[in-house]
Design an enzyme around this catalytic site. Structure first.
Site, PDB file in Angstrom:
ATOM      1  N   ALA A   1       9.127  82.915  47.001  1.00 32.35           N
ATOM      2  CA  ALA A   1      10.368  82.284  46.531  1.00 32.35           C
ATOM      3  C   ALA A   1      10.060  81.004  45.753  1.00 32.35           C
ATOM      4  O   ALA A   1      10.619  80.763  44.676  1.00 32.35           O
ATOM      5  CB  ALA A   1      11.288  81.991  47.708  1.00 32.35           C
ATOM      6  N   TYR A   2       9.170  80.185  46.297  1.00 31.68           N
ATOM      7  CA  TYR A   2       8.798  78.934  45.634  1.00 31.68           C
ATOM      8  C   TYR A   2       8.144  79.216  44.281  1.00 31.68           C
ATOM      9  O   TYR A   2       8.505  78.610  43.260  1.00 31.68           O
ATOM     10  CB  TYR A   2       7.847  78.146  46.528  1.00 31.68           C
ATOM     11  CG  TYR A   2       7.453  76.796  45.986  1.00 31.68           C
ATOM     12  CD1 TYR A   2       8.262  75.689  46.172  1.00 31.68           C
ATOM     13  CD2 TYR A   2       6.254  76.624  45.286  1.00 31.68           C
ATOM     14  CE1 TYR A   2       7.907  74.444  45.674  1.00 31.68           C
ATOM     15  CE2 TYR A   2       5.894  75.384  44.786  1.00 31.68           C
ATOM     16  CZ  TYR A   2       6.718  74.295  44.990  1.00 31.68           C
ATOM     17  OH  TYR A   2       6.362  73.067  44.486  1.00 31.68           O
ATOM     18  N   ILE A   3       7.189  80.127  44.273  1.00 39.89           N
ATOM     19  CA  ILE A   3       6.461  80.440  43.038  1.00 39.89           C
ATOM     20  C   ILE A   3       7.391  81.049  41.994  1.00 39.89           C
ATOM     21  O   ILE A   3       7.335  80.696  40.812  1.00 39.89           O
ATOM     22  CB  ILE A   3       5.273  81.357  43.336  1.00 39.89           C
ATOM     23  CG1 ILE A   3       4.205  80.586  44.139  1.00 39.89           C
ATOM     24  CG2 ILE A   3       4.664  81.923  42.061  1.00 39.89           C
ATOM     25  CD1 ILE A   3       3.119  81.447  44.731  1.00 39.89           C
TER      26      ILE A   3
ATOM     27  N   LYS B   1       9.593  78.301  40.524  1.00 41.79           N
ATOM     28  CA  LYS B   1       8.873  77.414  39.610  1.00 41.79           C
ATOM     29  C   LYS B   1       8.528  78.127  38.300  1.00 41.79           C
ATOM     30  O   LYS B   1       8.539  77.502  37.225  1.00 41.79           O
ATOM     31  CB  LYS B   1       7.609  76.873  40.284  1.00 41.79           C
ATOM     32  CG  LYS B   1       7.894  75.898  41.418  1.00 41.79           C
ATOM     33  CD  LYS B   1       8.696  74.694  40.949  1.00 41.79           C
ATOM     34  CE  LYS B   1       8.872  73.650  42.032  1.00 41.79           C
ATOM     35  NZ  LYS B   1       9.639  72.458  41.578  1.00 41.79           N
TER      36      LYS B   1
END
Length: 269
Positions: free
Chosen positions: A154-156, A159
């Site tokens: 989710a973070y990657i 970003k």
């Protein structure tokens, strides 16, 4: 912009970490800052530290109305905003993709992607109307270009999305409003657990590296030089795939969107 005396920056996620470190540097350069954050205690501490050079506003970037109120306060304070940093973010939802709660992933995007979108959407028209030179920077990550931390899909993904959004957004803006991407590597911030984050770059050292790039209106604001190794691992693999299966040949521009659109535009003019 090449200096910041007499100018104003609005910074989301500005009460700690990278946001506060950059704010300190901008104030030291003679500027003023409007700090938005959801942590009331950290906002109070930042206001005490920076004094009359700072205005602090509670802001939840995942809520468009809250961002609009932040913008109203920022422009109402000194009548201008010269630099916007859409910097607020949260650490990733950890785990293998199929094990991650989809609602948790969506909530993550609400901050790390839609929070940035909300900032761009709200501030851009006002900064365009100012007519003087200004800049909008979105905080991406080394994870905008490669996967630095395993099991943080989710973070990657968020970003990577901020990278794509910023590149498109910058083409929407007139010449006097610049847009760029901040690409932090591993920095010691509250984004993750201290026992892990403490091995990152000192946040004050990071601000010393990036602030001159912000004031020079660089497209990409960089810091951690070893990132190029990881970026090139992906680019090399991509280039190898093209070389093997879709190598350049005469006339291949016939299906390139930019080339065709440029030709059509020229014909119409």
């Amino acid at each position: 912009m090449t200096e910041f005396s007499g100018k104003v920056a609005a910074i989301t996620g500005g009460a700690s970490g990278i946001g506060l470190a950059i704010a300190r540097k901008l104030v030291a350069l003679g500027g003023s800052v409007v700090l938005g954050d959801i942590d009331d205690e950290k906002l109070e501490n930042a206001a005490t530290e920076l004094g009359g050079n700072a205005l602090t506003v509670r802001c939840d970037t995942s809520d468009l109305a809250s961002v609009e109120a932040f913008a109203e306060a920022a422009f109402g304070w000194q009548g201008r905003v010269d630099l916007l940093l859409n910097n607020a973010g949260v650490g990733g939802v950890r785990g293998k993709l199929w094990e991650v709660d989809p609602e948790a992933a969506r909530a993550h995007f609400d901050v790390n992607f839609w929070g940035v979108w909300n900032g761009c959407r709200t501030f851009a028209p006002r900064m365009i109307a100012q007519e003087h030179s200004s800049a909008i920077y979105n905080t991406g990550s080394e994870n905008s270009f490669f996967c630095a931390v395993p099991q943080t899909a989710a973070y990657i993904a968020a970003k990577h999305a901020v990278l794509g959004m910023t590149e498109s957004f910058r083409e929407d803006l007139p010449e006097h409003v610049h847009a760029g991407l901040i690409i932090p590597g591993w920095v010691f911030t509250p984004l993750g657990e201290e026992r892990f984050m403490k091995f990152g770059m000192d946040v004050a050292d990071y601000a010393e590296i990036v602030v001159p790039q912000l004031l020079a209106n660089e497209r990409f604001v960089v810091s951690h030089s070893y990132n190029t190794v990881r970026v090139n691992e992906r680019i090399d693999a991509l280039n190898a795939a093209y070389e093997q299966y879709a190598s350049r040949q005469d006339g291949d521009e016939a299906h390139d969107v930019r080339t065709v659109l440029a030709a059509l535009t020229q014909k119409r003019s």
